[in-house]
Write a protein that holds these residues in place. Structure first.
Motif, PDB file in Angstrom:
ATOM      1  N   LEU A  73     136.365   0.892   3.082  1.00  0.00           N
ATOM      2  CA  LEU A  73     135.460   1.047   4.262  1.00  0.00           C
ATOM      3  C   LEU A  73     135.805   1.935   5.237  1.00  0.00           C
ATOM      4  N   ALA A  74     137.043   2.437   5.335  1.00  0.00           N
ATOM      5  CA  ALA A  74     137.151   3.490   6.227  1.00  0.00           C
ATOM      6  C   ALA A  74     137.185   4.941   5.541  1.00  0.00           C
ATOM      7  N   ASP A  75     136.619   4.925   4.194  1.00  0.00           N
ATOM      8  CA  ASP A  75     136.613   6.282   3.657  1.00  0.00           C
ATOM      9  C   ASP A  75     135.209   7.017   4.106  1.00  0.00           C
ATOM     10  N   GLY A  76     135.231   8.166   4.206  1.00  0.00           N
ATOM     11  CA  GLY A  76     133.988   8.960   4.589  1.00  0.00           C
ATOM     12  C   GLY A  76     133.565   9.049   6.060  1.00  0.00           C
ATOM     13  N   GLY A  77     132.416   8.157   6.131  1.00  0.00           N
ATOM     14  CA  GLY A  77     131.658   8.421   7.555  1.00  0.00           C
ATOM     15  C   GLY A  77     132.172   7.611   8.839  1.00  0.00           C
TER      16      GLY A  77
END
Length: 433
Positions: A73-77
């Motif tokens: 979920l916290a990967d990327g944006g």
């Protein structure tokens, strides 16, 4: 969710939308099994840590949730964490992900409460389902979802072994569940299955790939020379290990490795963990029960397994001998799916190799080291296995607390020499003349 409910198959490779759909089903099934396994454990029980090597139930439930939040979920944006402070509390050993609460002190975490951890699981599951249903996870993140589910299955087994140790450490010796079935079995004579010297392929093709999921420590697939040998047809039984005890096995140094004998004396070992002094009963997840003489002996350290093998005029198999024998067999046995949660005696007098999968993890004589050409996964997840290749031994086959779809012939579990709280036993091997 019932423990008997089937878990959908691994997602594998293929169309991203189709993978999202399959992983969504698998996500619900695996997370549901964690909820079912933790259901009998009360809030007071869920924060107990009975030794440094174990973790509280509440921590297992939170950590496996943190994995999906942190790595998917916290990967990327932009992402708003459920609680920023919990990134510290529920990181296990991922140094590159940031600092973490000390493992031996997980039992002091009275807060967050079990109810708050349950809310955390619900919230992250809702966010994960939304991402999977929208199909907005790319192939790389879907791979991490699959890894996270495999990771959670590992923690399901640890949840059971850790709460068993906690309840045994309680003078009241409460049962995790007092309704667990007891499967009877019959006495099966130990036989020997001989194999000639051969060059065999072992290990698993690197994942991700068409060959399906495998941990990085199972790759690369490679050839090894396996000398002529014989494997015992089944694991060592309680009755056979009792004969070792009655012959003074824990009172004489002769069969023990030096460090093993030092450990026996320092810790006062006289029998397997969870056996009573009379060696007539053992503590189980169903409470105290009469010792079944025909069931596989379990909760042995590497030191005890090795000493028994020497006493018996045999040895522990190498992991390659074990894998060669298991590679052609179906992954079938007494797993957590059966809901017995304890090793059982053989149900039939079948010939050939028996109980290679399930019941008890089997110690091997192979040190946990890297295969030739081993490469850890890139990034933070490269810390998953490789950094633990130090002073540990390989175990094979899974146990009565392992999910049936979580193991394969190439699966390499690992623990240090003195670990006893896992469902670990042994199968004998010997050299062929």
């Amino acid at each position: 969710m019932s423990l008997h409910a089937p878990v959908p198959p691994l997602s594998g490779v293929g169309d991203v939308d189709a993978r999202c759909h399959r992983l969504a089903q698998r996500f619900d099934a695996v997370r549901g099994r964690s909820a079912a396994l933790s259901a009998p454990i009360g809030a007071e029980d869920a924060m107990v840590q009975s030794m440094a090597d174990a973790s509280p139930t509440k921590w297992h439930l939170a950590h496996t949730t943190w994995f999906f939040e942190r790595f998917v979920l916290a990967d990327g944006g932009p992402y708003t964490p459920f609680d920023p402070a919990w990134d510290y509390l529920f990181n296990s050993y991922y140094q590159s992900a940031g600092p973490m609460h000390a493992r031996p002190q997980r039992g002091v975490l009275s807060r967050p409460t079990l109810a708050q951890v349950s809310d955390y699981r619900d919230a992250i599951e809702t966010r994960m389902r939304a991402r999977l249903q929208r199909g907005d996870l790319d192939a790389r993140l879907l791979d991490i979802v699959e890894l996270g589910l495999q990771h959670e299955q590992q923690h399901q087994e640890l949840l059971l072994t850790d709460i068993k140790h906690a309840f045994f450490s309680n003078p009241l010796h409460p049962a995790y569940r007092d309704d667990l079935p007891q499967a009877g079995g019959s006495s099966v004579a130990l036989g020997w299955i001989a194999r000639q010297e051969s060059i065999v392929e072992v290990g698993h093709a690197a994942w991700p790939g068409d060959a399906g999921f495998a941990y990085d420590n199972e790759s690369p697939r490679h050839r090894v020379l396996v000398p002529a040998h014989a494997l015992a047809s089944r694991p060592v039984s309680n009755a056979e290990f009792l004969a070792f005890i009655e012959d003074g096995g824990y009172r004489a140094a002769g069969a023990w490795l030096s460090a093993g004998w030092d450990t026996v004396r320092a810790r006062g070992w006289t029998r397997p963990l969870y056996w009573n002094k009379a060696c007539e009963a053992e503590f189980t997840l169903g409470g105290w029960r009469a010792l079944d003489p025909e069931a596989p002996v379990c909760h042995l350290s590497y030191y005890e397994a090795d000493a028994f093998a020497r006493w018996a005029g045999a040895r522990l198999p190498t992991e390659f001998e074990w894998e060669q024998a298991a590679a052609s067999l179906p992954v079938d046995g007494n797993f957590v799916d059966s809901a017995r949660l304890h090793p059982s005696a053989p149900s039939t007098a079948a010939t050939g190799l028996q109980q290679m999968f399930g019941d008890v993890w089997e110690w091997t004589s192979s040190a946990y080291t890297a295969y030739p050409g081993y490469r850890p996964w890139p990034g933070t997840l490269g810390e998953y296995n490789g950094k633990f290749m130090d002073a540990q031994w390989v175990l094979r086959g899974g146990s009565c607390a392992t999910s049936a779809d979580h193991v394969r012939a190439s699966y390499r579990n690992f623990f240090p020499s003195d670990a006893r709280w896992q469902f670990a036993g042994l199968r004998l091997a010997k050299d062929s003349a």
